[in-house]
Design a protein around this motif. Sequence first.
Motif, mmCIF file in Angstrom:
data_model
loop_
_atom_site.group_PDB
_atom_site.id
_atom_site.type_symbol
_atom_site.label_atom_id
_atom_site.label_comp_id
_atom_site.label_asym_id
_atom_site.label_seq_id
_atom_site.Cartn_x
_atom_site.Cartn_y
_atom_site.Cartn_z
ATOM 1 N N PRO A 67 -21.428 -23.076 27.855
ATOM 2 C CA PRO A 67 -20.672 -24.325 27.788
ATOM 3 C C PRO A 67 -19.786 -24.446 29.022
ATOM 4 O O PRO A 67 -19.141 -23.482 29.418
ATOM 5 N N VAL A 68 -19.760 -25.617 29.619
ATOM 6 C CA VAL A 68 -19.014 -25.803 30.865
ATOM 7 C C VAL A 68 -18.114 -27.024 30.749
ATOM 8 O O VAL A 68 -18.592 -28.123 30.506
ATOM 9 N N HIS A 69 -16.832 -26.817 30.888
ATOM 10 C CA HIS A 69 -15.918 -27.948 30.988
ATOM 11 C C HIS A 69 -14.975 -27.701 32.152
ATOM 12 O O HIS A 69 -14.147 -26.789 32.089
ATOM 13 N N PHE A 120 -17.134 -33.234 24.121
ATOM 14 C CA PHE A 120 -17.231 -33.110 22.668
ATOM 15 C C PHE A 120 -16.555 -31.845 22.170
ATOM 16 O O PHE A 120 -16.476 -31.613 20.972
ATOM 17 N N GLY A 121 -16.114 -30.986 23.073
ATOM 18 C CA GLY A 121 -15.484 -29.723 22.671
ATOM 19 C C GLY A 121 -16.460 -28.569 22.741
ATOM 20 O O GLY A 121 -17.677 -28.753 22.704
ATOM 21 N N LYS A 122 -15.909 -27.378 22.832
ATOM 22 C CA LYS A 122 -16.758 -26.199 23.040
ATOM 23 C C LYS A 122 -17.724 -25.971 21.881
ATOM 24 O O LYS A 122 -18.863 -25.573 22.090
ATOM 25 N N GLU A 123 -17.268 -26.248 20.655
ATOM 26 C CA GLU A 123 -18.132 -25.979 19.501
ATOM 27 C C GLU A 123 -19.388 -26.850 19.561
ATOM 28 O O GLU A 123 -20.500 -26.375 19.348
ATOM 29 N N ILE A 133 -22.253 -17.461 26.258
ATOM 30 C CA ILE A 133 -21.307 -16.803 27.158
ATOM 31 C C ILE A 133 -20.427 -17.853 27.835
ATOM 32 O O ILE A 133 -20.876 -18.966 28.092
ATOM 33 N N ASP A 134 -19.164 -17.521 28.074
ATOM 34 C CA ASP A 134 -18.246 -18.441 28.762
ATOM 35 C C ASP A 134 -18.552 -18.481 30.249
ATOM 36 O O ASP A 134 -18.986 -17.493 30.822
ATOM 37 N N ALA A 135 -18.241 -19.601 30.863
ATOM 38 C CA ALA A 135 -18.532 -19.757 32.287
ATOM 39 C C ALA A 135 -17.458 -19.152 33.181
ATOM 40 O O ALA A 135 -17.663 -19.004 34.374
ATOM 41 N N ASP A 136 -16.321 -18.783 32.602
ATOM 42 C CA ASP A 136 -15.202 -18.411 33.473
ATOM 43 C C ASP A 136 -15.181 -16.928 33.831
ATOM 44 O O ASP A 136 -14.186 -16.431 34.354
ATOM 45 N N LEU A 137 -16.275 -16.225 33.516
ATOM 46 C CA LEU A 137 -16.426 -14.803 33.829
ATOM 47 C C LEU A 137 -15.454 -13.924 33.048
ATOM 48 O O LEU A 137 -15.212 -12.781 33.414
ATOM 49 N N LEU A 170 1.835 -14.145 23.640
ATOM 50 C CA LEU A 170 1.971 -15.174 22.612
ATOM 51 C C LEU A 170 0.602 -15.526 22.043
ATOM 52 O O LEU A 170 0.422 -15.654 20.832
ATOM 53 N N LYS A 171 -0.389 -15.651 22.927
ATOM 54 C CA LYS A 171 -1.730 -15.990 22.454
ATOM 55 C C LYS A 171 -2.281 -14.857 21.590
ATOM 56 O O LYS A 171 -2.885 -15.087 20.556
ATOM 57 N N ARG A 172 -2.020 -13.600 22.037
ATOM 58 C CA ARG A 172 -2.520 -12.475 21.246
ATOM 59 C C ARG A 172 -1.856 -12.429 19.885
ATOM 60 O O ARG A 172 -2.496 -12.199 18.873
ATOM 61 N N ASP A 225 -14.453 -4.974 27.789
ATOM 62 C CA ASP A 225 -13.123 -5.309 28.282
ATOM 63 C C ASP A 225 -13.133 -6.745 28.744
ATOM 64 O O ASP A 225 -13.907 -7.113 29.619
ATOM 65 N N ARG A 226 -12.274 -7.544 28.127
ATOM 66 C CA ARG A 226 -12.233 -8.950 28.492
ATOM 67 C C ARG A 226 -11.348 -9.119 29.708
ATOM 68 O O ARG A 226 -10.166 -8.815 29.682
ATOM 69 N N ALA A 227 -11.956 -9.598 30.758
ATOM 70 C CA ALA A 227 -11.222 -9.766 32.012
ATOM 71 C C ALA A 227 -10.355 -11.016 31.944
ATOM 72 O O ALA A 227 -10.433 -11.784 30.994
ATOM 73 N N LYS A 231 -8.846 -24.068 28.859
ATOM 74 C CA LYS A 231 -8.983 -25.428 28.364
ATOM 75 C C LYS A 231 -8.295 -25.589 27.007
ATOM 76 O O LYS A 231 -8.419 -26.594 26.350
ATOM 77 N N TRP A 232 -7.611 -24.546 26.589
ATOM 78 C CA TRP A 232 -7.001 -24.579 25.265
ATOM 79 C C TRP A 232 -5.495 -24.536 25.396
ATOM 80 O O TRP A 232 -4.928 -23.513 25.724
ATOM 81 N N ASN A 233 -4.825 -25.634 25.111
ATOM 82 C CA ASN A 233 -3.388 -25.564 25.008
ATOM 83 C C ASN A 233 -3.047 -25.266 23.547
ATOM 84 O O ASN A 233 -3.924 -25.170 22.700
HETATM 85 N N1 UDP Z 1 -15.240 -25.258 27.172
HETATM 86 C C1 UDP Z 1 -16.014 -26.366 26.862
HETATM 87 N N2 UDP Z 1 -15.431 -27.466 26.267
HETATM 88 C C2 UDP Z 1 -14.092 -27.491 25.970
HETATM 89 C C3 UDP Z 1 -13.305 -26.340 26.268
HETATM 90 C C4 UDP Z 1 -13.904 -25.245 26.867
HETATM 91 O O1 UDP Z 1 -17.220 -26.385 27.115
HETATM 92 O O2 UDP Z 1 -13.633 -28.486 25.444
HETATM 93 C C5 UDP Z 1 -15.878 -24.075 27.804
HETATM 94 C C6 UDP Z 1 -15.235 -23.628 29.094
HETATM 95 O O3 UDP Z 1 -15.802 -24.285 30.209
HETATM 96 C C7 UDP Z 1 -15.552 -22.146 29.115
HETATM 97 C C8 UDP Z 1 -15.528 -21.785 27.648
HETATM 98 O O4 UDP Z 1 -15.722 -22.995 26.926
HETATM 99 O O5 UDP Z 1 -16.852 -21.874 29.605
HETATM 100 C C9 UDP Z 1 -14.232 -21.114 27.247
HETATM 101 O O6 UDP Z 1 -13.141 -21.919 27.595
HETATM 102 P P1 UDP Z 1 -11.775 -21.293 28.104
HETATM 103 O O7 UDP Z 1 -12.052 -20.193 29.089
HETATM 104 O O8 UDP Z 1 -10.915 -22.401 28.580
HETATM 105 O O9 UDP Z 1 -11.184 -20.679 26.778
HETATM 106 P P2 UDP Z 1 -10.359 -19.293 26.648
HETATM 107 O O10 UDP Z 1 -11.176 -18.235 27.326
HETATM 108 O O11 UDP Z 1 -9.061 -19.543 27.331
HETATM 109 O O12 UDP Z 1 -10.240 -19.076 25.173
#
Ligand code: UDP
Length: 336
Positions: free
Chosen positions: A12-14, A74-77, A95-99, A133-135, A198-200, A208-210
């Motif tokens: 998923p890519v946003h 539409f959101g990550k889900e 897998i997330d795009a942010d490595l 705080l997130k943890r 290990d999550r980098a 993308k999550w406030n």
């Molecule tokens: N993402 C998405 N739609 C959204 C929010 C996030 O496709 O509305 C993707 C984002 O590009 C990334 C992955 O979901 O590949 C995880 O997002 P993020 O790294 O922001 O979340 P975190 O790792 O902070 O929980």
Amino acid sequence: MAVPPTLSIVVPVHDEEAVLAQFHRRLAAVLDTLDGDAEIVYVNDGSADGSWRALVELHDADPRVSVIDLSRRFGKEAAMSAGLDCARGDAVIVIDADLQDPPECVPAMVHEWRAGHDVVVMSRRSRAGDGWLKRATAAVFYRVIGRMSDIDIPENVGDFRLLSRRAVMAMRAFPERSRFMKGLFAWIGFPTRTLEYDRAGRLAGTTKWNYWRLWNFALEGITSFSAVPLKLASYIGLATALAAFFYGVYVVIKTLLIGDPVRGYPTLVTLILFLGGLQLMALGIIGEYLARMFVEVKQRPLYLVKERLAPRDADGARRDRSVEEERREVVAAPRG
Ligand code: UDP
Ligand code: MG
């Protein structure tokens, strides 16, 4: 007819312009070492930056890449659902795009899948990228949802995981619109193996999550997988009614014994406000569920596809046909 690829990677890519090229380089290097072919399904979830252009470039450069461009965010889900709907592999990895999820884990996941596990979940040994705080809030959330629902949603596990074909089919069979994927992933069962990693920290760009989004995400999770808050309202109501009854008895007896001087205004105000608050809270809880039922009843598609770039690998003709089929499937999103 050619066989579909062994492995599909759903990303998923946003707004990930800053990391996409590097992500793809690392992922592609890992996939090259695997035997069996692979496809990479990028789902562009309404990015406002140059992500789409970057994805088109990746598609031009690498025949394994396919891109689904959703019509808006539409959101990550939903983006993950779109990816799962289109992935054709015998196994699918999300897998997330942010490595933050290292692509280097993929061979180990595939190994476990070949050993007979339908689901390989990746558990974070550390969360270097997340603040305290997130943890902390995440820990509270998992404790609450663990108590409230029957299924066991493991802590420290994100969406980074491998699903076998039949697990993917199970995911696709869910008719619901509120897709709390962590819960659905846990719900389907199947032989599961947990690996640690290990999550980098995020490589570039911002999360993308406030907190407002996370709070709503947590509400979504709880209301999708637990009716406890609804029951809570009745128990709190019962407890308050009982307390009120005994207090009433006390007031009556006190009046009989020592008369009734006009006092008690603070008590009255407190009680009215307290009960009013309780009632509103209970209504609010009902509202949370009602709102979700409203969304389910409307039966809108989970997502809409604006454009699709199919992988350009050897058996293009067959792929194109199946892409057309899939596209119809995707746009109509026949669920339930
Ligand atoms: N993402 C998405 N739609 C959204 C929010 C996030 O496709 O509305 C993707 C984002 O590009 C990334 C992955 O979901 O590949 C995880 O997002 P993020 O790294 O922001 O979340 P975190 O790792 O902070 O929980
Ligand atoms: Mg991230």
